[in-house]
Scaffold this motif. Sequence first.
Motif, PDB file in Angstrom:
ATOM      1  N   LYS A 173      10.998   7.431 -60.837  1.00  0.00           N
ATOM      2  CA  LYS A 173      11.127   8.934 -61.093  1.00  0.00           C
ATOM      3  C   LYS A 173      11.530   9.552 -59.804  1.00  0.00           C
ATOM      4  N   TYR A 174      12.102  10.655 -60.000  1.00  0.00           N
ATOM      5  CA  TYR A 174      12.455  11.579 -59.056  1.00  0.00           C
ATOM      6  C   TYR A 174      11.070  12.883 -59.442  1.00  0.00           C
ATOM      7  N   SER A 175      10.754  13.357 -58.068  1.00  0.00           N
ATOM      8  CA  SER A 175       9.688  14.392 -58.211  1.00  0.00           C
ATOM      9  C   SER A 175      10.177  15.501 -58.497  1.00  0.00           C
ATOM     10  N   MET A 199      20.971   0.430 -65.209  1.00  0.00           N
ATOM     11  CA  MET A 199      20.079   0.403 -64.033  1.00  0.00           C
ATOM     12  C   MET A 199      20.919   0.881 -62.831  1.00  0.00           C
ATOM     13  N   ARG A 200      20.463   2.182 -62.227  1.00  0.00           N
ATOM     14  CA  ARG A 200      20.990   2.365 -60.918  1.00  0.00           C
ATOM     15  C   ARG A 200      20.316   1.450 -59.721  1.00  0.00           C
ATOM     16  N   THR A 201      21.317   0.818 -58.937  1.00  0.00           N
ATOM     17  CA  THR A 201      20.533   0.080 -57.859  1.00  0.00           C
ATOM     18  C   THR A 201      19.840   0.986 -57.070  1.00  0.00           C
ATOM     19  N   LYS A 202      18.959   0.489 -56.202  1.00  0.00           N
ATOM     20  CA  LYS A 202      18.072   1.415 -55.274  1.00  0.00           C
ATOM     21  C   LYS A 202      19.062   2.117 -54.306  1.00  0.00           C
ATOM     22  N   HIS A 203      18.637   3.327 -54.216  1.00  0.00           N
ATOM     23  CA  HIS A 203      19.619   4.480 -53.437  1.00  0.00           C
ATOM     24  C   HIS A 203      18.625   5.551 -52.864  1.00  0.00           C
ATOM     25  N   LEU A 204      19.400   5.912 -51.634  1.00  0.00           N
ATOM     26  CA  LEU A 204      18.478   6.942 -50.897  1.00  0.00           C
ATOM     27  C   LEU A 204      19.513   7.944 -50.828  1.00  0.00           C
ATOM     28  N   HIS A 205      19.395   9.218 -51.544  1.00  0.00           N
ATOM     29  CA  HIS A 205      20.327  10.414 -51.481  1.00  0.00           C
ATOM     30  C   HIS A 205      20.119  11.141 -50.169  1.00  0.00           C
ATOM     31  N   GLN A 206      21.417  11.659 -49.965  1.00  0.00           N
ATOM     32  CA  GLN A 206      21.314  12.521 -48.549  1.00  0.00           C
ATOM     33  C   GLN A 206      22.074  13.817 -48.672  1.00  0.00           C
TER      34      GLN A 206
HETATM   35 FE    FE Z   1      19.553   8.978 -57.783  1.00  0.00          FE
END
Ligand code: FE
Length: 260
Positions: free
Chosen positions: A140-142, A197-204
């Motif tokens: 989940k996103y905060s 499913m979206r693969t693990k990712h870090l947004h920047q």
């Molecule tokens: Fe995302």
Amino acid sequence: MAVTTNLIEDNKMNERVSTVVNDIVDGVRAALIKNNVSFDEYRAGFMHLIGTAENHEIPLLVDMFFNQTICDIEMKNRKGTRSSVEGPYFMEGAPWVDEKANVCGDNVEPLLVRGVVTDTNNQPIPGVELDLWWANPEGKYSGYTDELPKEYFRCKVKTDDEGKYSVMASMPMEYPITTERHVHTGKLLEMLGRQGMRTKHLHQKYRKDGYCTLTTQAYFEGASYLDADPVEAVVDELVYRLSDENGVAVLQLETQLDAV
Ligand code: FE
Ligand code: MBD
């Protein structure tokens, strides 16, 4: 008899909107004609869209199909690190942190994110404002419920004199576009024969005056679903290999911003 026209005075017309919207409408009409779409099918699609809207899934639906296209267009117009979809969960007002992002809850696995930001001549850029955001261990996103306020699992850091930064974050979880929260988008993906499913990712998101804002993501070598991204945003040059330092996973990012 007076001659009528559907064109109004020039000053109320927006050329750009007119050009783009007319092309979109032409494209949709061509698809309907090509596939001999019946009224019932048209209505079924329409009702699906209404359900998507009522369940607040429009941002997800639109980003899923079109955000990466906008990123690809952007890359025709500038140099530097490739952009990747912003997605529906970016939020202004993430907390500035020093060395450590706020995390909470169970199963949090540390991820040390280190990076250097340079220009297209490889000169470091100090004072870049970097937003990082990622899914918590529950996927989940905060910032969307009181239980998980936006002070967690997102942060802002600034590059130092050498264009560097370092922050302890946590390992992003895969993001499921299959839950109740997104039933309509999930159902559509299912009907399209695609996994959700979206693969693990870090947004920047990188911002500094004088440079093109860069919105991108980091992906992880060897991760599940890397080759089956439902939003089609994974590209090789954004896939990183993690290293290990005393049992902590380290993600070393190198980012180039183009001048405006
Ligand atoms: Fe995302
Ligand atoms: C995500 O986490 C995301 O980044 C995108 C683009 C779409 C759905 C969920």
